[in-house]
Design a protein around this motif. Structure first.
Motif, mmCIF file in Angstrom:
data_model
loop_
_atom_site.group_PDB
_atom_site.id
_atom_site.type_symbol
_atom_site.label_atom_id
_atom_site.label_comp_id
_atom_site.label_asym_id
_atom_site.label_seq_id
_atom_site.Cartn_x
_atom_site.Cartn_y
_atom_site.Cartn_z
ATOM 1 N N VAL A 193 0.838 -1.190 0.000
ATOM 2 C CA VAL A 193 0.000 0.000 0.000
ATOM 3 C C VAL A 193 0.881 1.251 0.000
ATOM 4 N N GLN A 194 0.354 2.356 -0.552
ATOM 5 C CA GLN A 194 1.104 3.606 -0.615
ATOM 6 C C GLN A 194 1.207 4.209 0.777
ATOM 7 N N HIS A 195 2.253 3.907 1.472
ATOM 8 C CA HIS A 195 2.389 4.326 2.862
ATOM 9 C C HIS A 195 2.592 5.820 3.023
ATOM 10 N N GLU A 196 3.033 6.486 1.978
ATOM 11 C CA GLU A 196 3.235 7.923 2.090
ATOM 12 C C GLU A 196 1.919 8.664 2.289
ATOM 13 N N ARG A 197 0.800 7.991 2.106
ATOM 14 C CA ARG A 197 -0.513 8.606 2.298
ATOM 15 C C ARG A 197 -1.114 8.263 3.660
ATOM 16 N N LEU A 198 -0.368 7.588 4.494
ATOM 17 C CA LEU A 198 -0.840 7.219 5.828
ATOM 18 C C LEU A 198 -0.207 8.130 6.876
ATOM 19 N N GLN A 199 -1.066 8.746 7.690
ATOM 20 C CA GLN A 199 -0.612 9.592 8.783
ATOM 21 C C GLN A 199 -1.169 9.030 10.086
ATOM 22 N N ARG A 200 -0.284 8.470 10.924
ATOM 23 C CA ARG A 200 -0.721 7.922 12.207
ATOM 24 C C ARG A 200 -0.601 8.995 13.268
ATOM 25 N N THR A 201 -1.595 9.079 14.132
ATOM 26 C CA THR A 201 -1.669 10.190 15.081
ATOM 27 C C THR A 201 -0.947 9.924 16.392
ATOM 28 N N GLY A 202 -0.756 8.637 16.762
ATOM 29 C CA GLY A 202 -0.390 8.366 18.138
ATOM 30 C C GLY A 202 -1.578 8.701 19.029
ATOM 31 N N TYR A 203 -1.304 8.931 20.307
ATOM 32 C CA TYR A 203 -2.382 9.244 21.254
ATOM 33 C C TYR A 203 -3.033 10.572 20.905
ATOM 34 N N VAL A 204 -4.356 10.605 20.927
ATOM 35 C CA VAL A 204 -5.089 11.865 20.795
ATOM 36 C C VAL A 204 -6.109 11.956 21.922
ATOM 37 N N SER A 205 -6.298 13.160 22.446
ATOM 38 C CA SER A 205 -7.308 13.414 23.470
ATOM 39 C C SER A 205 -8.686 13.421 22.823
ATOM 40 N N ASP A 206 -9.730 13.407 23.653
ATOM 41 C CA ASP A 206 -11.089 13.500 23.119
ATOM 42 C C ASP A 206 -11.288 14.812 22.360
ATOM 43 N N GLN A 207 -10.651 15.899 22.837
ATOM 44 C CA GLN A 207 -10.785 17.185 22.154
ATOM 45 C C GLN A 207 -10.130 17.137 20.774
ATOM 46 N N GLN A 208 -8.956 16.497 20.672
ATOM 47 C CA GLN A 208 -8.291 16.371 19.383
ATOM 48 C C GLN A 208 -9.055 15.425 18.465
ATOM 49 N N LEU A 209 -9.605 14.346 19.042
ATOM 50 C CA LEU A 209 -10.387 13.419 18.235
ATOM 51 C C LEU A 209 -11.619 14.105 17.670
#
Length: 352
Positions: free
Chosen positions: A230-246
């Motif tokens: 898969v084209q991995h350059e199009r994947l952005q992983r967030t790590g932990y996000v708060s409810d406000q960021q989500l």
């Protein structure tokens, strides 16, 4: 009424979210008068107790030993409420909320020891507990199928999603992830293979627009995210996000995708609907029941069907707005306030 609040002593999961939000809504509506909660004596609260619910530390042990052998004595004659899949095996005057039968229906996703314990535990709870409840008709059917339960005897308390709106959105997540001004598809979930992120990645590889980014919020799984063409350059992983960021990610997404194979309820799609995000989900398990006509559906075994639905949403402002409107309407029908009232009715019916 005594509430088994062991869930407050660990990092909250989706099942724990059900317990926390149900009790908070119940307390806010004045439906927990006279109720109390109990946790092991030496345990610290990782998650704050719902406002207005007193929590007592009691017992000599912790974990399953506390739950199985000390909790029934602590409850005495009071109704005991267990909201997170586990409960004393042979205590009768209790409610046990069993969210799904995943460990039995999909044993390949669990260790041998876990699924054997799960089968024994659920079988005993189904036989001995005064009330068994779950979060969807699908899960009621699954419990009936695997444990010979009587469907009409299983109570259903659907979940809500409005908790995601409790705090304001935190847009700093867009700068951190370099998403400002970019179109993205959002996926949310744990690292479990059941969540089927591989299908999302494969579907994205079939989308012609290279400017569309996939944002994956939640636990990662290197077997999914690195062992693929898969084209991995199009994947952005967030790590932990708060409810406000989500919340900000939901509100800013072009679309939310959730092609899970198995869900007892499926909370993220409902959260997305609360935030006005168009939703595409799997056509399996509880998801059609939860999302009704407010989502588009895909075959989780066929990424091409997900890609086709993504193209529809990404290419049509009219469809996007229609899904937003349907999602908002569906979200008004599934709320924690409604769940709290149904929980109160359940307790009145069986224990008053």
């Amino acid at each position: 009424m005594l509430i088994n609040a062991r869930f407050l002593t660990r990092q909250a999961t989706g099942v724990d979210r059900f317990a926390i939000e149900l009790l908070q809504a119940s307390a806010s509506a004045g439906l927990l008068k006279g109720a109390g909660a109990v946790v092991p004596a030496e345990a610290s609260l990782v998650t704050p107790a719902p406002t207005g619910l007193p929590v007592r530390h009691a017992g000599r042990h912790g974990g399953h030993r506390w739950e199985q052998f000390e909790l029934p004595a602590l409850a005495g004659d009071a109704p005991l409420v267990n909201l997170c899949n586990t409960a004393p095996l042979r205590h009768r005057r209790q409610v046990a909320v069993i969210h799904d039968a995943a460990a039995v229906a999909n044993p390949q996703n669990y260790s041998f020891a876990f699924r054997q314990w799960y089968r024994v535990m659920l079988g005993s709870l189904m036989r001995h507990s005064r009330v068994i409840a779950t979060v969807s008709r699908f899960s009621a059917d699954e419990l009936t199928r695997y444990f010979n339960a009587h469907h009409h005897g299983i109570e259903i308390i659907p979940e809500g999603g409005e908790h995601i709106l409790r705090l304001p959105a935190d847009p700093t997540v867009f700068e951190r992830l370099d998403l400002r001004g970019r179109r993205y598809v959002l996926a949310v979930g744990s690292q479990s293979l059941n969540k089927n992120f591989a299908a999302v990645l494969n579907a994205m590889s079939l989308i012609d627009d290279p400017d569309i980014v996939l944002v994956a919020a939640g636990g990662g799984n290197t077997r999914i995210f690195t062992d693929s063409a898969v084209q991995h350059e199009r994947l952005q992983r967030t790590g932990y996000v708060s409810d406000q960021q989500l919340r900000a990610l939901y509100e800013g997404a072009a679309c939310f995708v959730f092609p899970s194979f198995y869900e007892g309820f499926g909370l993220p799609p409902l959260e997305a609907m609360c935030c006005g995000c168009p939703v595409i989900v799997s056509d399996r398990a509880s998801l059609p029941e939860v999302c009704a006509d407010a989502a588009l559906y895909c075959d989780p075994d066929d990424p091409a069907t997900l890609a086709a639905q993504l193209r529809r949403v990404l290419g049509s402002r009219e469809l996007t707005e229609e899904l937003r409107a349907r999602g908002h309407q569906r979200a008004t029908q599934l709320t924690w306030d409604r769940a709290a009232r149904e929980f109160a009715d359940l307790m009145d019916l069986h224990f008053v």
